[in-house]
Design a protein around this motif. Structure first.
Motif, PDB file in Angstrom:
ATOM      1  N   GLN A 134       0.870  -1.211   0.055  1.00  0.00           N
ATOM      2  CA  GLN A 134      -0.062  -0.183  -0.042  1.00  0.00           C
ATOM      3  C   GLN A 134       0.843   1.306   0.093  1.00  0.00           C
ATOM      4  OE1 GLN A 134      -3.027  -0.419  -0.627  1.00  0.00           O
ATOM      5  NE2 GLN A 134      -2.956  -2.538  -0.211  1.00  0.00           N
ATOM      6  N   LYS A 135       1.754   1.079   0.791  1.00  0.00           N
ATOM      7  CA  LYS A 135       2.959   2.474   0.674  1.00  0.00           C
ATOM      8  C   LYS A 135       3.567   2.412  -0.664  1.00  0.00           C
ATOM      9  CE  LYS A 135       4.221   2.196   5.602  1.00  0.00           C
ATOM     10  NZ  LYS A 135       5.229   1.879   6.564  1.00  0.00           N
ATOM     11  N   TRP A 136       4.006   1.491  -1.431  1.00  0.00           N
ATOM     12  CA  TRP A 136       4.535   1.597  -2.438  1.00  0.00           C
ATOM     13  C   TRP A 136       3.570   2.178  -3.529  1.00  0.00           C
ATOM     14  CZ3 TRP A 136       4.059   0.553  -7.532  1.00  0.00           C
ATOM     15  CH2 TRP A 136       5.466   0.787  -8.528  1.00  0.00           C
ATOM     16  N   VAL A 137       2.241   1.865  -3.665  1.00  0.00           N
ATOM     17  CA  VAL A 137       1.241   2.722  -4.772  1.00  0.00           C
ATOM     18  C   VAL A 137       1.077   3.745  -4.297  1.00  0.00           C
ATOM     19  CG1 VAL A 137       0.319   0.418  -5.430  1.00  0.00           C
ATOM     20  CG2 VAL A 137      -0.719   1.583  -3.675  1.00  0.00           C
ATOM     21  N   LEU A 138       1.142   4.284  -2.912  1.00  0.00           N
ATOM     22  CA  LEU A 138       0.871   5.730  -2.570  1.00  0.00           C
ATOM     23  C   LEU A 138       1.967   6.496  -2.843  1.00  0.00           C
ATOM     24  CD1 LEU A 138      -0.691   5.065   1.120  1.00  0.00           C
ATOM     25  CD2 LEU A 138      -2.000   5.942  -1.198  1.00  0.00           C
ATOM     26  N   ARG A 139       3.345   5.921  -2.859  1.00  0.00           N
ATOM     27  CA  ARG A 139       4.367   6.748  -3.271  1.00  0.00           C
ATOM     28  C   ARG A 139       4.307   6.962  -4.563  1.00  0.00           C
ATOM     29  NH1 ARG A 139       7.012   3.393   0.549  1.00  0.00           N
ATOM     30  NH2 ARG A 139       7.960   2.329  -1.464  1.00  0.00           N
ATOM     31  N   ASN A 140       3.876   5.872  -5.473  1.00  0.00           N
ATOM     32  CA  ASN A 140       3.902   5.935  -6.990  1.00  0.00           C
ATOM     33  C   ASN A 140       2.294   6.045  -7.448  1.00  0.00           C
ATOM     34  OD1 ASN A 140       7.035   5.106  -7.673  1.00  0.00           O
ATOM     35  ND2 ASN A 140       6.090   3.985  -5.881  1.00  0.00           N
ATOM     36  N   GLY A 141       1.988   7.383  -7.324  1.00  0.00           N
ATOM     37  CA  GLY A 141       0.151   7.577  -7.579  1.00  0.00           C
ATOM     38  C   GLY A 141      -0.186   7.271  -8.678  1.00  0.00           C
ATOM     39  N   ARG A 142       0.782   7.608  -9.732  1.00  0.00           N
ATOM     40  CA  ARG A 142       0.151   7.029 -11.274  1.00  0.00           C
ATOM     41  C   ARG A 142       0.046   5.681 -11.226  1.00  0.00           C
ATOM     42  NH1 ARG A 142       2.634   5.462 -16.262  1.00  0.00           N
ATOM     43  NH2 ARG A 142       4.748   5.310 -15.321  1.00  0.00           N
ATOM     44  N   TRP A 143       0.729   4.790 -10.730  1.00  0.00           N
ATOM     45  CA  TRP A 143       0.525   3.595 -10.614  1.00  0.00           C
ATOM     46  C   TRP A 143      -0.846   2.859  -9.887  1.00  0.00           C
ATOM     47  CZ3 TRP A 143       2.563   0.325 -14.191  1.00  0.00           C
ATOM     48  CH2 TRP A 143       3.675   0.736 -14.843  1.00  0.00           C
ATOM     49  N   PHE A 144      -0.921   3.895  -9.089  1.00  0.00           N
ATOM     50  CA  PHE A 144      -2.285   3.431  -8.081  1.00  0.00           C
ATOM     51  C   PHE A 144      -3.407   3.726  -9.099  1.00  0.00           C
ATOM     52  CE2 PHE A 144      -5.604   5.340  -5.310  1.00  0.00           C
ATOM     53  CZ  PHE A 144      -5.648   4.336  -4.477  1.00  0.00           C
ATOM     54  N   GLY A 145      -3.453   4.758  -9.408  1.00  0.00           N
ATOM     55  CA  GLY A 145      -4.805   5.261 -10.376  1.00  0.00           C
ATOM     56  C   GLY A 145      -4.665   4.150 -11.821  1.00  0.00           C
ATOM     57  N   PHE A 146      -3.600   3.716 -12.043  1.00  0.00           N
ATOM     58  CA  PHE A 146      -3.474   2.751 -13.293  1.00  0.00           C
ATOM     59  C   PHE A 146      -4.183   1.510 -12.724  1.00  0.00           C
ATOM     60  CE2 PHE A 146      -0.899  -0.511 -15.894  1.00  0.00           C
ATOM     61  CZ  PHE A 146      -1.414  -0.027 -16.921  1.00  0.00           C
ATOM     62  N   GLY A 147      -3.815   1.069 -11.500  1.00  0.00           N
ATOM     63  CA  GLY A 147      -4.221  -0.262 -11.009  1.00  0.00           C
ATOM     64  C   GLY A 147      -5.710  -0.292 -10.668  1.00  0.00           C
ATOM     65  N   LEU A 148      -6.356   0.889 -10.512  1.00  0.00           N
ATOM     66  CA  LEU A 148      -7.817   0.897 -10.154  1.00  0.00           C
ATOM     67  C   LEU A 148      -8.822   0.760 -11.220  1.00  0.00           C
ATOM     68  CD1 LEU A 148      -7.985   4.576  -8.214  1.00  0.00           C
ATOM     69  CD2 LEU A 148      -8.108   2.100  -7.017  1.00  0.00           C
ATOM     70  N   LEU A 149      -8.301   0.902 -12.371  1.00  0.00           N
ATOM     71  CA  LEU A 149      -9.096   0.634 -13.572  1.00  0.00           C
ATOM     72  C   LEU A 149      -9.988  -0.854 -13.449  1.00  0.00           C
ATOM     73  CD1 LEU A 149      -7.422   2.482 -16.409  1.00  0.00           C
ATOM     74  CD2 LEU A 149      -9.409   3.295 -15.109  1.00  0.00           C
ATOM     75  N   PRO A 150      -8.996  -1.672 -13.555  1.00  0.00           N
ATOM     76  CA  PRO A 150      -9.774  -3.268 -13.724  1.00  0.00           C
ATOM     77  C   PRO A 150     -10.640  -3.446 -12.281  1.00  0.00           C
ATOM     78  CG  PRO A 150      -7.288  -3.459 -14.050  1.00  0.00           C
ATOM     79  CD  PRO A 150      -7.685  -1.907 -13.306  1.00  0.00           C
ATOM     80  N   ALA A 151     -10.154  -2.935 -11.054  1.00  0.00           N
ATOM     81  CA  ALA A 151     -10.929  -3.226  -9.757  1.00  0.00           C
ATOM     82  C   ALA A 151     -12.237  -2.477  -9.936  1.00  0.00           C
ATOM     83  CB  ALA A 151     -10.497  -2.689  -8.753  1.00  0.00           C
ATOM     84  N   LEU A 152     -12.412  -1.422 -10.414  1.00  0.00           N
ATOM     85  CA  LEU A 152     -13.821  -0.481 -10.714  1.00  0.00           C
ATOM     86  C   LEU A 152     -14.651  -1.305 -11.398  1.00  0.00           C
ATOM     87  CD1 LEU A 152     -12.324   3.185 -10.816  1.00  0.00           C
ATOM     88  CD2 LEU A 152     -13.723   2.122  -9.255  1.00  0.00           C
TER      89      LEU A 152
END
Length: 279
Positions: A15-33
């Motif tokens: 969780q800390k890794w994706v928060l530090r890399n915000g672009r990848w956090f948003g990228f990974g949200l799409l399939p889950a949505l």
């Protein structure tokens, strides 16, 4: 408690890794949505039809004296919806990973790069990777069903069904959720699904420490969507410990951040598997 705590730590690190890399956090949200929308519709339909399903499944109770038919069918309805909810927690990850195969593969690879690099993975076309993922998910879900069916039946047992069965259910769900999430990094290492299950069985506490908190969190609406990118990142870090013996902050002898021993790494860096699947 070492492996149990390590599993929880990897979840937090992801969780800390994706928060530090915000672009990848948003990228990974799409399939889950996308997956969330599908599951929301399915659960609403289940809630709407649960009473009718309970009546259809218990015709023998029609002639019972009141209030026993209502109590039986009410219990059946609650257990049916609870089972559907737990099943959705388990299969949500599998479906999200299948829908988002290219997304989560790219995310997992980026995590590997940030931790010093990892294997490039087998050179296969996307359709082949999706087919392998689908077959592996079916294999895992059949294992889940082998636990889910008897647990559902035991849920009707007084006291035990309301105390022991839910605890076992969360443990089983947590283990198989970890199996699903680690499949991204393990498939890149060409580790067959049966070997993945064996690896995690050998370190059950590690798998439970990672998966059970996620199961509990996924029961809260929308939480699964926001935790999925970090869960994939954390599972990648866990795999580096489980297989490569080179987790973040650790070393190949299995020592963690504080120097504590988290267990031997049975598969040192460079281990390969004989995979019967054709490339």
């Amino acid at each position: 408690m070492g492996d149990l705590g390590s599993g929880m730590r990897y979840l937090g690190q992801g969780q800390k890794w994706v928060l530090r890399n915000g672009r990848w956090f948003g990228f990974g949200l799409l399939p889950a949505l996308i997956t969330l929308v599908l599951y929301t519709v399915a659960l609403i339909a289940l809630a709407f039809w649960a009473d009718d399903l309970a009546t259809w499944a218990t015709p023998f109770a029609d002639d019972w004296d009141s209030p026993w038919p209502g109590l039986l069918r009410g219990t059946f309805t609650v257990l049916l919806f609870a089972s559907g909810l737990l099943l959705s927690v388990l299969t949500f990850t599998a479906v999200a990973l299948l829908v988002g195969e290219p997304f989560y593969e790219a995310l997992s690879q980026k995590v590997e790069e940030s931790e010093g690099g990892g294997p490039e993975g087998p050179d296969r076309p996307l359709w082949r990777e999706l087919w392998i993922s689908l077959c592996d998910n079916v294999h895992v879900l059949l294992r889940v069903a082998a636990f889910a069916v008897p647990l559902f039946v035991l849920g009707f047992v007084p006291v035990v069904g309301q105390t022991v069965v839910p605890v076992i259910g969360f443990a089983v769900s947590g283990f198989f959720l970890t199996v699903e999430l680690t499949s991204v990094a393990l498939q890149r290492r060409d580790v067959p699904v049966r070997e993945r299950l064996r690896l995690l069985r050998e370190r059950k506490a590690l798998a439970l420490g990672f998966g059970v908190p996620l199961v509990l969190a996924f029961l809260v609406p929308l939480v699964a969507v926001f935790l999925m990118p970090g869960a994939v990142a954390g599972a990648t870090l866990l795999v580096r410990d489980l297989v490569d013996g080179r987790a973040s902050g650790g070393s190949e002898d299995g020592r963690g951040d504080g120097g504590e021993t988290t267990g031997p790494h049975p598969y040192p860096r460079g281990t390969t598997w004989t995979n019967p699947r054709p490339s």
